[in-house]
Structures are given as C-alpha cells and as structure tokens.
Design a protein around this motif. Structure first.
Motif, PDB file in Angstrom:
ATOM      1  N   ARG A  73       0.834  -1.204   0.000  1.00 41.99           N
ATOM      2  CA  ARG A  73       0.000   0.000   0.000  1.00 41.99           C
ATOM      3  C   ARG A  73       0.871   1.256   0.000  1.00 41.99           C
ATOM      4  O   ARG A  73       0.638   2.187  -0.780  1.00 41.99           O
ATOM      5  N   GLU A  74       1.889   1.286   0.867  1.00 38.26           N
ATOM      6  CA  GLU A  74       2.785   2.445   0.910  1.00 38.26           C
ATOM      7  C   GLU A  74       3.573   2.580  -0.391  1.00 38.26           C
ATOM      8  O   GLU A  74       3.704   3.673  -0.941  1.00 38.26           O
ATOM      9  N   PHE A  75       4.083   1.456  -0.883  1.00 39.28           N
ATOM     10  CA  PHE A  75       4.905   1.484  -2.097  1.00 39.28           C
ATOM     11  C   PHE A  75       4.103   2.005  -3.283  1.00 39.28           C
ATOM     12  O   PHE A  75       4.577   2.847  -4.062  1.00 39.28           O
ATOM     13  N   ASN A  76       2.876   1.514  -3.426  1.00 33.83           N
ATOM     14  CA  ASN A  76       2.039   1.950  -4.547  1.00 33.83           C
ATOM     15  C   ASN A  76       1.688   3.430  -4.443  1.00 33.83           C
ATOM     16  O   ASN A  76       1.660   4.152  -5.451  1.00 33.83           O
ATOM     17  N   LEU A  77       1.428   3.887  -3.218  1.00 35.88           N
ATOM     18  CA  LEU A  77       1.131   5.305  -3.019  1.00 35.88           C
ATOM     19  C   LEU A  77       2.338   6.157  -3.376  1.00 35.88           C
ATOM     20  O   LEU A  77       2.204   7.213  -4.006  1.00 35.88           O
ATOM     21  N   LEU A  78       3.515   5.698  -2.987  1.00 38.36           N
ATOM     22  CA  LEU A  78       4.739   6.436  -3.316  1.00 38.36           C
ATOM     23  C   LEU A  78       4.931   6.517  -4.826  1.00 38.36           C
ATOM     24  O   LEU A  78       5.243   7.589  -5.374  1.00 38.36           O
ATOM     25  N   LYS A  79       4.755   5.407  -5.521  1.00 41.71           N
ATOM     26  CA  LYS A  79       4.929   5.387  -6.970  1.00 41.71           C
ATOM     27  C   LYS A  79       3.964   6.352  -7.654  1.00 41.71           C
ATOM     28  O   LYS A  79       4.352   7.109  -8.555  1.00 41.71           O
ATOM     29  N   ASP A  80       2.716   6.335  -7.221  1.00 43.16           N
ATOM     30  CA  ASP A  80       1.718   7.234  -7.808  1.00 43.16           C
ATOM     31  C   ASP A  80       2.057   8.695  -7.515  1.00 43.16           C
ATOM     32  O   ASP A  80       1.891   9.572  -8.374  1.00 43.16           O
ATOM     33  N   THR A  81       2.532   8.942  -6.302  1.00 40.47           N
ATOM     34  CA  THR A  81       2.875  10.307  -5.911  1.00 40.47           C
ATOM     35  C   THR A  81       4.022  10.846  -6.754  1.00 40.47           C
ATOM     36  O   THR A  81       3.983  11.988  -7.236  1.00 40.47           O
ATOM     37  N   LYS A 119      15.810   6.568  -5.439  1.00 42.28           N
ATOM     38  CA  LYS A 119      17.087   6.942  -6.058  1.00 42.28           C
ATOM     39  C   LYS A 119      17.096   6.682  -7.551  1.00 42.28           C
ATOM     40  O   LYS A 119      17.747   7.412  -8.314  1.00 42.28           O
ATOM     41  N   ASN A 120      16.352   5.673  -7.996  1.00 45.79           N
ATOM     42  CA  ASN A 120      16.342   5.306  -9.411  1.00 45.79           C
ATOM     43  C   ASN A 120      15.232   5.975 -10.217  1.00 45.79           C
ATOM     44  O   ASN A 120      15.251   5.926 -11.456  1.00 45.79           O
ATOM     45  N   ASN A 121      14.271   6.609  -9.518  1.00 46.81           N
ATOM     46  CA  ASN A 121      13.114   7.135 -10.237  1.00 46.81           C
ATOM     47  C   ASN A 121      12.778   8.590  -9.927  1.00 46.81           C
ATOM     48  O   ASN A 121      11.774   9.104 -10.427  1.00 46.81           O
ATOM     49  N   SER A 122      13.599   9.230  -9.108  1.00 46.41           N
ATOM     50  CA  SER A 122      13.373  10.641  -8.822  1.00 46.41           C
ATOM     51  C   SER A 122      14.646  11.431  -9.086  1.00 46.41           C
ATOM     52  O   SER A 122      15.748  10.989  -8.755  1.00 46.41           O
TER      53      SER A 122
END
Length: 222
Positions: free
Chosen positions: A40-48, A87-90
């Motif tokens: 849940r946290e990981f998916n929210l982070l990705k969407d954010t 680190k790899n996506n921001s």
C-alpha cells in the motif's frame, strides 16, 4: 504537499509547501509482516512520484536499516527497497533516516512512549543492558527540514541527536520527571549500530549536551 496523517505528517503542517512532497505515509509498526501493508505504501509512493515529478520528494526512512539484527525484517527490507526506488526514479529527493522519534502522541510502541507507559502504569518490563538508542525530537525534525530541505543535491541524511543513549539513562530521566520508579529486570544482552552523522546534523545540535537533550524531551512529552 504532505502525504500522511500521523505524528510526522501533523508536525510538518507549518512548513508545508507546494514545492515539496513530504511523504510521511507508511507502515508505522516496525514488526509488521503483512505484505499488503507494505505494498500500500509502495504503490502510493509510486503514484505520488508519477503525478508530482516537478516537486522535490522528502521521504522518511529509518536508521534501523543500519541495524544488523534487523536486516531480514520485512520493515527494513521494505524501507531499503523504497529508498532504492526513489534513487532510481526521482531526480529531486531527500531521504531522512530517522532515529527513535519522541513527540506528542504517535505510535504507543515507540521506545520513549513504551518506557513512559511502563513506568507510569507500574508495569514490569525487561531492560537489555547493552542496548543503546538514538533519539530525535519530532520538533527537531521539522526545524531541521525547514533549514535543509532546500539542499540542491539528492542524498540520504542520518537524522537523530548524535548520542547513543543507554536505556537506563532514558529510564532514569523518565523516573525523575514522573517521580515514579520503573519496575524492571536486567538482561545481559542488547546491541546497537554505529551511524555516521554528517556535518549538517552535528552543526544543528552543536552545543547541546546529551543530558540536556534528554531532560528537554522528558519536560516536553511527559
């Protein structure tokens, strides 16, 4: 923009800004094992990240990633995976690895809240005599970010008061403030992990003694 509604999120309200994403939503229980909670946290982070690529991300991780005894825990593995993803996506981020937070309310199982509860309720508990812990006032996290979240470079900062407290030091300070004695037994066990603190943290806390810092925490939060 603040993502989350817990202790960290609520404490950041007065420094909220449309230029930053303070990602303070996550799994608060370090003993959690359910994959669904971490997903849940990981998916929210990705969407954010996907929807706010123009903003700087401030992510709250944990100094427990340095604890060798927790390297296989779900919580630590999750935090490390999230750090790697950021680190790899921001292209614009700051990761704060936080020590044991002390603040108003929050998770009752945090170290300070737990010890306070055991002592004030006259409960019996066990102390590992070799254990050492790093503490951080939630207000100090907010003040530190107010100064440092504008840092241009991407990176990770270890964020805690740079002193390893013996558990009996913390207990003694709580006992003094509450005028109650803790009822505990001692076990010849426990460990702690070394953390490298950068100049920004050392300068931030310069001139404050460990005794004064701990006394301030007990005065504010007991």
């Amino acid at each position: 923009m603040i993502i989350g509604n817990g202790l960290i999120a609520n404490s950041l309200q007065h420094i909220d800004s449309e230029d930053y994403i303070f990602f303070a939503s996550g799994v608060s229980n370090s003993l959690e094992t359910r994959d669904s909670e971490f997903e849940r946290e990981f998916n929210l982070l990705k969407d954010t990240l996907k929807n706010n690529s123009d903003k700087k991300l401030i992510y709250f991780s944990t100094l427990s990633v340095k604890d060798q005894s927790k390297q296989n825990s779900h919580y630590v593995l999750h935090k490390l995976a999230v750090e790697d993803y950021i680190k790899n996506n921001s292209n614009n981020y700051l990761i704060l690895r936080i020590g044991n937070i002390v603040g108003k309310g929050g998770n009752p199982n945090t170290l300070f809240n737990y010890l306070k509860s055991q002592i004030t309720n006259n409960n019996t508990f066990v102390v590992h005599t070799h254990a050492r812990r790093l503490l951080i006032d939630m207000d100090d996290i907010t003040r530190f970010l107010k100064i440092n979240c504008i840092l241009p470079e991407n990176g990770i900062i270890n964020c805690a008061f740079p002193y390893y407290y013996d558990l009996k030091e913390i207990i003694g300070a709580i006992e003094k403030k509450t005028s109650q004695k803790g009822i505990y037994s001692e076990i010849d066990e426990g460990d702690f992990y070394k953390v490298d603190f950068g100049e920004n943290i050392n300068s931030f806390f310069s001139g404050i003694s460990p005794e004064d810092y701990l006394e301030t925490l007990t005065k504010k939060y007991i």
